[in-house]
Scaffold this active site. Structure first.
Site, short mmCIF file in Angstrom:
data_model
loop_
_atom_site.label_atom_id
_atom_site.label_comp_id
_atom_site.label_asym_id
_atom_site.label_seq_id
_atom_site.Cartn_x
_atom_site.Cartn_y
_atom_site.Cartn_z
N LYS A 1 0.84 -1.21 0.00
CA LYS A 1 0.00 0.00 0.00
C LYS A 1 0.87 1.25 0.00
CE LYS A 1 0.90 1.26 4.43
NZ LYS A 1 1.62 2.48 4.82
N ASP B 1 -2.27 -1.22 10.38
CA ASP B 1 -2.44 -1.22 8.92
C ASP B 1 -3.25 -2.41 8.40
OD1 ASP B 1 -1.38 1.08 7.81
OD2 ASP B 1 0.65 0.28 7.66
C1 LIG Z 1 2.43 4.43 9.27
C2 LIG Z 1 1.33 3.52 8.81
O1 LIG Z 1 1.86 2.50 7.96
C3 LIG Z 1 0.33 4.31 7.99
O2 LIG Z 1 -0.52 3.51 7.21
C4 LIG Z 1 0.62 2.85 9.98
O3 LIG Z 1 0.11 3.83 10.84
C5 LIG Z 1 1.51 1.89 10.75
O4 LIG Z 1 0.80 0.71 10.88
P1 LIG Z 1 1.50 -0.64 11.41
O5 LIG Z 1 2.85 -0.79 10.85
O6 LIG Z 1 0.49 -1.73 11.19
O7 LIG Z 1 1.65 -0.30 12.93
P2 LIG Z 1 1.54 -1.28 14.19
O8 LIG Z 1 2.31 -2.51 13.92
O9 LIG Z 1 0.12 -1.41 14.62
O10 LIG Z 1 2.28 -0.38 15.25
C6 LIG Z 1 3.68 -0.28 15.32
C7 LIG Z 1 4.03 0.89 16.18
O11 LIG Z 1 3.87 2.10 15.42
C8 LIG Z 1 3.36 3.14 16.23
N1 LIG Z 1 2.02 3.55 15.75
C9 LIG Z 1 1.37 2.83 14.81
C10 LIG Z 1 0.14 3.24 14.35
C11 LIG Z 1 -0.43 4.41 14.91
N2 LIG Z 1 -1.63 4.86 14.51
N3 LIG Z 1 0.24 5.09 15.85
C12 LIG Z 1 1.46 4.69 16.28
O12 LIG Z 1 2.05 5.35 17.14
C13 LIG Z 1 3.34 2.58 17.65
O13 LIG Z 1 4.58 2.85 18.24
C14 LIG Z 1 3.18 1.08 17.40
O14 LIG Z 1 3.63 0.29 18.47
N1 LIG Z 2 5.13 -11.11 6.44
C1 LIG Z 2 6.00 -10.14 6.77
N2 LIG Z 2 6.50 -9.34 5.81
C2 LIG Z 2 7.36 -8.34 6.13
N3 LIG Z 2 7.78 -8.09 7.38
C3 LIG Z 2 7.31 -8.84 8.37
C4 LIG Z 2 6.39 -9.89 8.11
N4 LIG Z 2 6.10 -10.45 9.27
C5 LIG Z 2 6.78 -9.81 10.22
N5 LIG Z 2 7.53 -8.85 9.70
C6 LIG Z 2 8.39 -7.92 10.47
O1 LIG Z 2 7.75 -6.66 10.49
C7 LIG Z 2 8.67 -5.60 10.35
C8 LIG Z 2 8.02 -4.50 9.52
O2 LIG Z 2 7.93 -4.99 8.20
P1 LIG Z 2 6.85 -4.43 7.13
O3 LIG Z 2 7.41 -4.75 5.79
O4 LIG Z 2 5.49 -4.90 7.46
O5 LIG Z 2 7.02 -2.88 7.47
P2 LIG Z 2 6.31 -1.62 6.93
O6 LIG Z 2 5.91 -1.86 5.52
O7 LIG Z 2 7.17 -0.45 7.21
O8 LIG Z 2 5.03 -1.55 7.83
P3 LIG Z 2 3.92 -0.43 7.82
O9 LIG Z 2 3.95 0.27 6.50
O10 LIG Z 2 2.68 -1.26 8.04
O11 LIG Z 2 4.30 0.44 8.98
C9 LIG Z 2 9.89 -6.20 9.68
O12 LIG Z 2 11.05 -5.73 10.30
C10 LIG Z 2 9.74 -7.71 9.82
O13 LIG Z 2 10.71 -8.28 10.64
#
Ligand SMILES: C[C@](O)(CO)[C@H](O)COP(=O)(O)OP(=O)(O)OC[C@H]1O[C@@H](n2ccc(N)nc2=O)[C@H](O)[C@@H]1O
Ligand SMILES: Nc1ncnc2c1ncn2[C@@H]1O[C@H](COP(=O)(O)OP(=O)(O)OP(=O)(O)O)[C@@H](O)[C@H]1O
Length: 316
Positions: A12, A151
């Site tokens: 996304k 997310d």
């Molecule tokens: C930045 C975005 O990717 C935008 O779509 C999302 O808000 C992040 O979503 P995500 O990776 O699924 O986040 P989560 O795995 O639920 O949260 C990871 C960490 O990001 C921070 N977090 C996330 C979402 C949110 N609304 N507020 C936060 O402060 C928190 O420290 C949380 O512990």
């Molecule tokens: N199926 C998976 N694919 C990618 N990363 C994963 C998965 N499962 C667990 N992880 C862990 O989650 C962490 C975040 O990876 P991801 O690729 O989801 O990040 P991101 O795209 O930045 O997340 P978001 O955009 O939702 O904040 C990685 O460091 C990885 O170790």
């Protein structure tokens, strides 16, 4: 019934992301328009030969982890996998006791890059598990998604959405006009919590009133002035190389360039009927400087639908 199921898990991007105050649970309020892209992981769910005995074996280094008796294979991702958590939680919440499965994930969405790769995999796993259990569209999916990450709810049924709360409130959003998306991955990774923390340190963030007003403005659609990401400066602060990618995307003809989610991936938006073609030309021109540069297009639920796969590899 076909035993082998396959689904794509689109990455996304956030066409806008406005950051609000921190809630008592530690998550930040936000308002964001999220769009699923054709840059996608591929997930296959199939019977696990030998059942639980195979799952009890030692994992392949960093590639395999067990979700109860199920097994998740995901080359390129170390440690606990969010898809494994999704499968285990689906079983626990619904009581589904189908025989053990192997879930294989082919990663194409860059990891820890702001494109929701793990969340998309978790959402696709819930779709696959519900199908395998004979309950496609199971309402349990919507209940489980927010427990897996902010997310995940927006990716359960990939389509353009407006999210609010910490990401758990998801509304349909009218698809923006035709466009192509240039994706410029970074050599670096960013941890999402670190980026939110950096945003707090920099004092980025709006009050509740401002956030509500922006949400209201988005009801009229995504005006160009609203295409922005409040987390961008926090991501740039932690990863200054982002600036090069932003400039490169603009120089390659993108009308807007912005950080995707928490970064460090940069996306360039190319509007118009020729947008996909222009994004593809930009990706080709930049692939030397930015390995993994690729053009993507917005996709919908059909792209991400669960399909049965016959032994000869065809879809049913
Ligand atoms: C930045 C975005 O990717 C935008 O779509 C999302 O808000 C992040 O979503 P995500 O990776 O699924 O986040 P989560 O795995 O639920 O949260 C990871 C960490 O990001 C921070 N977090 C996330 C979402 C949110 N609304 N507020 C936060 O402060 C928190 O420290 C949380 O512990
Ligand atoms: N199926 C998976 N694919 C990618 N990363 C994963 C998965 N499962 C667990 N992880 C862990 O989650 C962490 C975040 O990876 P991801 O690729 O989801 O990040 P991101 O795209 O930045 O997340 P978001 O955009 O939702 O904040 C990685 O460091 C990885 O170790």
């Amino acid at each position: 019934m076909t035993e082998v199921l396959r689904a794509l898990a689109p990455g996304k991007t956030n066409l806008c992301l406005f950051l609000g105050p921190t809630r008592p649970d530690g998550l930040h309020e936000l308002v964001s328009v999220i769009e699923p892209l054709s840059l996608a992981d591929e997930l296959t769910l199939e019977p696990l030969e030998g059942g639980a005995l195979v799952a009890a074996g030692p994992p392949l280094a960093g590639e395999t982890c067990a979700a109860g008796a199920d097994e998740v294979v995901c080359a390129g991702v170390e440690g606990p996998n969010l898809a494994a958590a999704a499968l285990a939680r689906y079983r626990a919440a619904t009581g589904w006791e189908g025989p053990p499965r192997r879930l294989t994930i082919v990663k194409r969405v860059p990891v820890a890059a702001g494109m929701g790769g793990g969340s998309g995999d978790a959402a696709a796993t819930l779709r696959l598990a519900a199908h395998a259990a004979g309950r496609p569209g199971d309402p349990a999916i919507a209940a489980l998604a927010p427990q897996l990450g902010a997310d995940v709810p927006s990716q359960v049924e990939p389509r353009p959405v407006l999210v609010h709360g910490a990401g758990e409130h998801v509304e349909s959003f009218a698809p923006p006009p035709p466009h192509g998306v240039l994706v410029l991955p970074s050599r670096e990774r960013l941890s999402t919590p670190d980026v939110f923390r950096e945003a707090d340190r920099l004092g980025i963030g709006r009050d509740a009133g401002e956030l509500a007003a922006l949400r209201e403005r988005l009801r009229d659609g995504l005006a160009p002035a609203l295409i922005a990401n409040d987390l961008q400066d926090a991501a740039r602060s932690l990863c200054p190389a982002i600036d090069d990618a932003l400039a490169a995307a603009r120089d390659a003809g993108a009308e807007q360039a912005l950080v995707s989610g928490s970064g460090p991936t940069v996306v360039g938006l190319f509007w118009g009927a020729d947008g996909e073609e222009r994004a593809a030309a930009a990706a080709a021109a930049l692939s030397g400087r930015f390995p993994g540069a690729v053009a993507a297009r917005p996709v919908g639920p059909d792209f991400a639908a669960v399909v049965g796969v016959r032994d000869n590899g065809g879809s049913s």
